[in-house]
Design a protein around this motif. Structure first.
Motif, mmCIF file in Angstrom:
data_model
loop_
_atom_site.group_PDB
_atom_site.id
_atom_site.type_symbol
_atom_site.label_atom_id
_atom_site.label_comp_id
_atom_site.label_asym_id
_atom_site.label_seq_id
_atom_site.Cartn_x
_atom_site.Cartn_y
_atom_site.Cartn_z
ATOM 1 N N ALA A 125 95.747 35.408 15.234
ATOM 2 C CA ALA A 125 94.380 35.575 14.306
ATOM 3 C C ALA A 125 94.538 36.856 13.691
ATOM 4 N N MET A 126 95.947 37.969 13.834
ATOM 5 C CA MET A 126 95.474 39.292 13.827
ATOM 6 C C MET A 126 97.214 39.309 13.356
ATOM 7 N N PRO A 127 96.868 40.769 12.507
ATOM 8 C CA PRO A 127 98.579 41.095 11.722
ATOM 9 C C PRO A 127 99.433 41.330 12.262
ATOM 10 N N PHE A 128 99.897 41.181 12.262
ATOM 11 C CA PHE A 128 101.305 40.651 12.873
ATOM 12 C C PHE A 128 101.806 42.436 13.791
ATOM 13 N N PRO A 129 102.115 42.782 14.745
ATOM 14 C CA PRO A 129 102.162 44.005 14.605
ATOM 15 C C PRO A 129 102.627 44.827 14.091
ATOM 16 N N GLY A 130 102.927 46.216 13.269
ATOM 17 C CA GLY A 130 102.831 46.760 12.302
ATOM 18 C C GLY A 130 103.909 46.540 11.304
ATOM 19 N N SER A 131 103.141 45.373 11.054
ATOM 20 C CA SER A 131 102.721 44.755 9.509
ATOM 21 C C SER A 131 102.296 45.658 8.055
ATOM 22 N N LEU A 132 100.514 46.751 8.757
ATOM 23 C CA LEU A 132 99.961 46.799 7.932
ATOM 24 C C LEU A 132 99.879 47.773 7.362
ATOM 25 N N TYR A 133 101.165 48.918 8.316
ATOM 26 C CA TYR A 133 102.044 49.791 8.091
ATOM 27 C C TYR A 133 103.361 49.883 7.741
ATOM 28 N N GLY A 134 103.878 48.557 7.554
ATOM 29 C CA GLY A 134 105.565 48.630 6.614
ATOM 30 C C GLY A 134 106.400 48.104 7.467
ATOM 31 N N ASP A 135 106.166 48.302 8.662
ATOM 32 C CA ASP A 135 106.898 47.934 9.848
ATOM 33 C C ASP A 135 107.139 46.730 11.054
ATOM 34 N N SER A 136 108.399 46.206 11.475
ATOM 35 C CA SER A 136 108.405 45.158 12.048
ATOM 36 C C SER A 136 107.850 45.095 12.739
ATOM 37 N N LEU A 137 107.983 45.848 13.698
ATOM 38 C CA LEU A 137 107.557 45.700 15.131
ATOM 39 C C LEU A 137 106.464 47.149 15.833
ATOM 40 N N ASN A 138 105.735 47.593 16.507
ATOM 41 C CA ASN A 138 104.349 48.437 16.562
ATOM 42 C C ASN A 138 105.349 49.938 16.606
ATOM 43 N N ASN A 139 104.538 50.642 16.265
ATOM 44 C CA ASN A 139 104.832 52.597 16.180
ATOM 45 C C ASN A 139 104.426 53.232 16.170
ATOM 46 N N PHE A 140 103.795 53.492 17.191
ATOM 47 C CA PHE A 140 102.130 54.531 17.162
ATOM 48 C C PHE A 140 102.055 56.242 17.110
ATOM 49 N N ASN A 141 103.585 56.000 16.386
ATOM 50 C CA ASN A 141 103.734 57.285 16.043
ATOM 51 C C ASN A 141 102.850 57.976 15.481
ATOM 52 N N GLU A 142 102.473 57.406 14.141
ATOM 53 C CA GLU A 142 101.812 57.997 12.938
ATOM 54 C C GLU A 142 100.220 57.952 13.867
ATOM 55 N N PHE A 143 99.669 56.982 13.971
ATOM 56 C CA PHE A 143 98.277 55.933 14.301
ATOM 57 C C PHE A 143 97.888 57.246 15.572
ATOM 58 N N PHE A 144 98.473 57.731 16.506
ATOM 59 C CA PHE A 144 98.066 58.447 17.962
ATOM 60 C C PHE A 144 97.985 59.521 17.094
ATOM 61 N N SER A 145 98.912 60.376 15.666
ATOM 62 C CA SER A 145 98.842 61.613 15.716
ATOM 63 C C SER A 145 97.906 61.509 15.029
ATOM 64 N N VAL A 146 97.013 60.552 14.572
ATOM 65 C CA VAL A 146 95.926 60.442 13.545
ATOM 66 C C VAL A 146 94.723 60.335 14.807
ATOM 67 N N MET A 147 94.510 59.794 15.224
ATOM 68 C CA MET A 147 94.215 58.922 16.347
ATOM 69 C C MET A 147 93.108 59.998 17.146
ATOM 70 N N THR A 148 94.236 60.808 18.165
ATOM 71 C CA THR A 148 94.269 61.627 18.729
ATOM 72 C C THR A 148 93.332 62.706 19.266
#
Length: 400
Positions: A125-148
């Motif tokens: 029911a939600m996008p597959f992990p990582g798919s929104l930013y062109g990855d095949s799985l979760n990658n929180f490196n950029e995500f948290f460098s923006v959010m924190t």
């Protein structure tokens, strides 16, 4: 023709010799496991480069609970839980003007809280992990460098009054990397909201309790374990160390699993799927090997030696005093969540817990770890279990 025959014969001998050589190279100390009790679990997942073991392990726990209660298999959505949890955690950080930690980690209570208050949805029911930013799985490196820094800048703002728009901006970041949490969705031909889907799964969400074991609080009382990722401050029942193992064993032998949180940073936790609470003094004093220089060895070399010793690794038996000292000295840390689902024993009769990890199908056992009971009891921060899995005398004592 004879030449071909002799050539083929030589090849057979060569292959046999190679096979024999490989056989002799096999580690004679490698554990050979016999399953004592194994409960049904769902498939191995991969959290990849994200600090969401708490979501993967606890949702695996609830998936196993559903499987036990209904026989149905579900893949519950970690991104839904993370989206709701990180917003709530950010609100707390802002409320406290930044005097607490905003981080990727969490506890087993976080998915339970989300389900009880927001519901849940299936993975699809939600996008597959990582798919929104062109990855095949979760990658929180950029995500948290923006959010924190976003959260910290709001929390440390010099403004006399905050507007509500910071939450709108943060929600945009969360949705961009994790996907929007659906207000409704269709699953197997039926339409649900997250809350109605949670209600349909066949579980009583009030059935779950958490246990720990320390002496800086009275036994048989409940307290919030003092670690940063326990930021919602849920209470855990404090029981003597002997009862930690008794609760886990009772759960497993009665068909339940356990959502375990603890320390896997110890040298005895290997990447090949084993974990031993090795006895440092005995390792140092072993003659005829590199053990005499044990403390000078790199972590990698220590783990290689532990792997080579296998079932013959000398182990410590954890004590209440040792657990407390390690916790107070920052040696016993809260760094990973996993799912205990079975018990096995090796060829020497030593018992291990069978543990589902969330690092994909890695290691010798394809994503499963065999962790000795000594290791688990020594390195438990806390664990969540169905209250019906707790021994009756303990349930009576704490009135659950």
């Amino acid at each position: 023709m004879k030449k071909l025959f002799f050539a083929a014969l030589l090849t057979v001998f060569a292959l046999g010799a190679n096979a024999q050589e490989k056989k002799t190279e096999e580690n004679p100390n490698k554990p050979v496991f016999t399953v004592v009790k194994e409960n049904a679990i769902t498939s191995i997942k991969d959290q990849n480069r994200s600090g969401t073991c708490w979501a993967y392990s606890t949702l695996s726990f609830f998936e196993a609970e559903i499987l036990k209660a209904t026989g149905k298999t579900y893949d519950l959505c970690e991104s839904f839980v993370a989206n709701k949890t990180y917003m709530d955690r950010a609100i707390q950080v802002v409320r406290l003007h930044g005097d607490c930690q905003f981080a990727q980690g969490g506890s087993a209570f976080d998915p339970l809280y989300v389900i009880q208050n927001f519901g849940i949805c299936p993975e699809e029911a939600m996008p597959f992990p990582g798919s929104l930013y062109g990855d095949s799985l979760n990658n929180f490196n950029e995500f948290f460098s923006v959010m924190t820094p976003y959260v910290e800048s709001v929390a440390k703002s010099k403004a006399k009054k905050l507007s509500s728009q910071w939450k709108v901006g943060l929600q945009g970041i969360l949705d961009a990397y994790l996907g929007k949490c659906p207000e409704s969705f269709t699953y197997q031909g039926k339409t649900y909201t997250p809350k109605s889907f949670a209600a349909s799964l066949g579980l009583d969400w009030n059935n779950y309790v958490t246990f720990t074991s320390y002496t800086h609080h009275p036994f048989w009382t409940a307290f919030a374990v003092e670690v940063q990722d326990n930021w919602r401050y849920p209470l855990s029942w404090n029981v003597p160390i002997k009862d930690l193992e008794r609760i886990i064993d009772n759960a497993i032998m009665n068909g339940y699993t356990v959502a375990w949180g603890g320390d896997v940073s110890e040298d005895g936790f290997t990447r090949q799927g084993l974990a031993y609470m090795y006895d440092t003094k005995k390792m140092e004093n072993m003659d005829g090997s590199d053990m005499a220089r044990w403390l000078k060895l790199s972590v990698e070399k220590k783990k290689n030696i532990i792997d080579s010793l296998g079932v013959n690794v000398p182990e410590l038996t954890p004590t209440q005093k040792q657990r407390q000292e390690r916790f107070d000295n920052w040696e016993l840390t809260d760094d990973h969540g996993m799912l205990i689902y079975g018990i096995a024993k090796d060829q020497n009769g030593k018992e291990y817990y069978m543990v589902k990890n969330s690092w994909g199908e890695t290691g010798e056992y394809k994503g499963i770890w065999y962790m000795t009971k000594n290791f688990i009891i020594a390195n438990t921060m806390d664990f969540m279990v169905n209250k019906n899995a707790v021994p009756k005398d303990i349930r009576k004592k704490i009135n659950i």
